[in-house]
Write a protein that holds these residues in place. Structure first.
Motif, short mmCIF file in Angstrom:
data_model
loop_
_atom_site.label_atom_id
_atom_site.label_comp_id
_atom_site.label_asym_id
_atom_site.label_seq_id
_atom_site.Cartn_x
_atom_site.Cartn_y
_atom_site.Cartn_z
N HIS A 154 -1.86 -2.16 -7.61
CA HIS A 154 -2.98 -2.30 -6.68
C HIS A 154 -3.79 -3.57 -6.98
O HIS A 154 -4.24 -4.26 -6.07
CB HIS A 154 -3.88 -1.07 -6.74
N THR A 166 1.92 1.66 -3.53
CA THR A 166 0.81 2.20 -4.31
C THR A 166 0.68 3.71 -4.09
O THR A 166 0.50 4.47 -5.05
CB THR A 166 -0.51 1.51 -3.94
N ARG A 207 0.83 -1.21 0.00
CA ARG A 207 0.00 0.00 0.00
C ARG A 207 0.87 1.26 0.00
O ARG A 207 0.50 2.26 -0.62
CB ARG A 207 -0.94 -0.01 1.19
N THR A 261 -4.26 -6.61 -4.35
CA THR A 261 -5.59 -7.08 -3.96
C THR A 261 -5.73 -8.57 -4.20
O THR A 261 -6.29 -9.29 -3.37
CB THR A 261 -6.67 -6.30 -4.73
#
Length: 162
Positions: free
Chosen positions: A59, A22, A19, A63
């Motif tokens: 991302h 990202t 994250r 995920t």
């Protein structure tokens, strides 16, 4: 139960570091969009589109890894290994990668180490339980929580009186 939570910490760190990566890619896209707006040039616009594509692809892989996806794990390992080798290898060979390139290479190396940790490999080796890993007192599945919940069972604060 505590052992089960401790064993999945590397996978949680992969998601956290992913994250951060990202967010850095999104910040790069924002910066490139500001340069594009200031200069009205095609070069920064292409850089902005590259950052947007990298951020969305990263991302999506993150995920899929979070959902126990083995192919996503493989692609994340390849992506991190390539990034760490290019940036840190270039620095070792004397290329001018800059401070941000060196920090990015270190971030990729940390992510690669976390991905190769046995906990992360175990994370993608087993699919998530249909009931989120929860079951009732008699062993039957319950419908509490989301189907893909990383949190462990909550301890009951009170006990029933007879």
């Amino acid at each position: 139960m505590v052992e089960g939570r401790a064993r999945l910490q590397a996978a949680r760190w992969v998601v956290a570091v992913g994250r951060v990566t990202t967010a850095l890619l999104v910040l790069g896209a924002i910066g490139a969009s500001l340069v594009t707006w200031a200069t009205w040039s095609a070069g920064p616009a292409l850089t902005m589109l590259l950052y947007v594509g990298l951020a969305s692809g990263w991302h999506a892989l993150l995920t899929a890894f979070d959902r126990h996806g083995r192919p996503a794990w493989v692609l994340l390992v390849l992506w991190s290994a390539t990034g760490a080798a290019a940036r840190l290898g270039g620095w070792v060979l004397g290329q001018d990668v800059g401070l941000l390139g060196l920090a990015g290479g270190a971030l990729e190396a940390v992510l690669l180490g976390l991905l190769l940790h046995p906990d992360s490999r175990e994370w993608v080796a087993r699919p998530p339980a249909a009931d989120g890993g929860r079951s009732g007192p008699d062993g039957s599945p319950t419908t509490v929580g989301m189907p893909h919940d990383h949190r462990g069972r909550h301890a009951q604060a009170t006990e029933e009186l007879p």
